[in-house]
Scaffold this active site. Structure first.
Site: not given
Ligand SMILES: *[C@@H]1O[C@H](CO)[C@@H](O)[C@H](O)[C@H]1NC(C)=O
Ligand SMILES: *[C@@H]1O[C@H](CO)[C@@H](O)[C@H](O)[C@H]1NC(C)=O
Ligand SMILES: CC(=O)N[C@H]1CO[C@H](CO)[C@@H](O)[C@@H]1O
Length: 355
Positions: A53, A115, A134, A168, A224, A269-270
């Site tokens: 991720e 994450h 998480h 996140n 994000n 996203d990233n």
């Protein structure tokens, strides 16, 4: 009359529904198909089967990958196994991954659910790895010290805070301080579904340090990825469902002021910032429906974009890699090292290509 009012009311509700339906489709980019863009010599990274991720590459070519994320409503190929942090040495010819052993006795490894990751290197060259975790649907930031000789991570500390209910991603600015994006997935997945559906933009960005915690930006439609420019003067924030990247000026007191916004036709996203050139590399979901509602027949595709000269009048945006999910599903992150590109995904594999 009553009937007429009733019908008007139903009409109004339908119109509202249609309106939301189309805005929802637009925000998720539901109709987008991928036009493939290829790179030479792409190889899947051996040993990554359940996602990478987030990843971060140190200047010496060692890369940390978080794998095995369990995220409410998102696919996992191995939902019962705890997550791991993997190490990859990009100086090797055909680099493989190695699981980093976690030492210290305060972290429950059976509920480890990593994450976003971010590193901080101090003046003595000690490397700290900060990992969003998480455990049991909570949100924490775990601070590790990287033991390079032993190839292990010494767990130092767990950070929790009421302003960090559902983290996140993070961008570390010290061994115990960072900027973090909050979505609401882990705080309340049910509420999150409504927030997402209605586009309520409840997501924010928080600066955390042991002495001060504050909200520094808010009103995002799913904040994000977050990244910092090499000179430390600007912070970049990806707003996933609005398809935007925000550029903020960062002040000495850690507050942020908005500078500019870039629009895209993909769910950003990233963000990874090339420490040498300052270019932004962004892992993207071309079609959001496919990532949020998994169907193996129509898997989510992958897209990587590069943004050059982001502060100039006309930043240059290039789609560097795009693929419909046959090879790589659900890209979240991409980062460069010496002419190579390492691409990670939420729950699928990782790809390593020449540029
Ligand atoms: C932080 O610094 C900026 C820029 O100098 C200033 O405008 C702002 O008022 C400061 N905020 C706080 C809370 O001190
Ligand atoms: C994806 O692209 C490949 C190669 O271009 C093609 O063979 C395949 O059918 C496509 N798959 C989907 C799900 O569109
Ligand atoms: C490769 C990379 O830079 N990944 C980044 C993803 O986003 C988090 C913060 O949001 C960074 O910490 C990671 O470094």
């Amino acid at each position: 009359m009553a009937k007429l009012i009733g019908l008007t009311f139903v009409g109004l509700l339908l119109a509202l529904y249609k309106n939301h339906q189309s805005s929802y489709q637009r925000r998720l980019n539901a109709l987008r198909e991928v036009t493939p863009v290829d790179l030479p010599n792409c190889n899947l990274v051996k040993g990554v089967e359940t996602g990478a991720e987030d990843l971060e590459i140190l200047p010496n070519g060692l890369a940390f990958l978080s794998t095995g994320l369990k995220y409410p409503g998102i696919k996992s190929f191995d939902p019962d196994k705890p997550g791991k942090i993997l190490l990859m040495d990009l100086n090797e010819k055909d680099p493989a991954v190695l699981e980093l052993e976690i030492t210290g006795n305060k972290l429950d490894k059976s509920s480890f659910n990593p994450h976003g990751v971010s590193t901080f290197t101090d003046e003595d060259n000690a490397v700290y790895l900060l990992v969003v975790n998480h455990p049991d649907s909570k949100s924490t930031v775990e601070v590790f010290k990287f033991q390079e000789e032993e190839r292990s991570l010494l767990h130092l500390k767990t950070i929790t805070h009421e302003l960090l209910p559902s983290i996140n991603d993070i961008a570390a600015v010290g061994p115990e301080s960072f900027y973090a994006t909050n979505d609401h997935y882990f705080a309340d997945p049910y509420l999150k579904s409504w927030e997402m559906y209605l586009g309520l933009s409840w997501s924010n960005v928080v600066y955390y340090s042991p002495d001060k915690v504050q909200v520094v930006a808010e009103g995002f439609d799913f904040a994000n990825g977050i990244g910092i420019s090499p000179d430390g003067k600007h912070v970049y924030i990806a707003e996933l469902l609005a398809h935007k990247i925000h550029v903020y000026e960062k002040h000495a007191n850690w507050t942020l002021t908005p500078l500019k916004v870039l629009d895209f036709d993909t769910l950003v996203d990233n963000i990874s910032v090339d420490p040498v050139t300052g270019d932004l590399w962004v892992g993207c979901h071309p079609n959001g429906i496919r990532i949020f509602f998994y169907d193996s027949e129509k898997p989510p595709g992958s897209e990587v974009i590069r943004i050059q000269n982001i502060l100039s009048e006309e930043p240059k945006v290039t789609v560097v890699y795009a693929e419909n999910g046959t090879v790589l599903q659900g890209t979240t992150v991409a980062s460069v090292y010496k002419g190579k590109l390492l691409i990670g995904t939420v729950f699928h594999r990782a790809l390593y290509c020449d540029l």
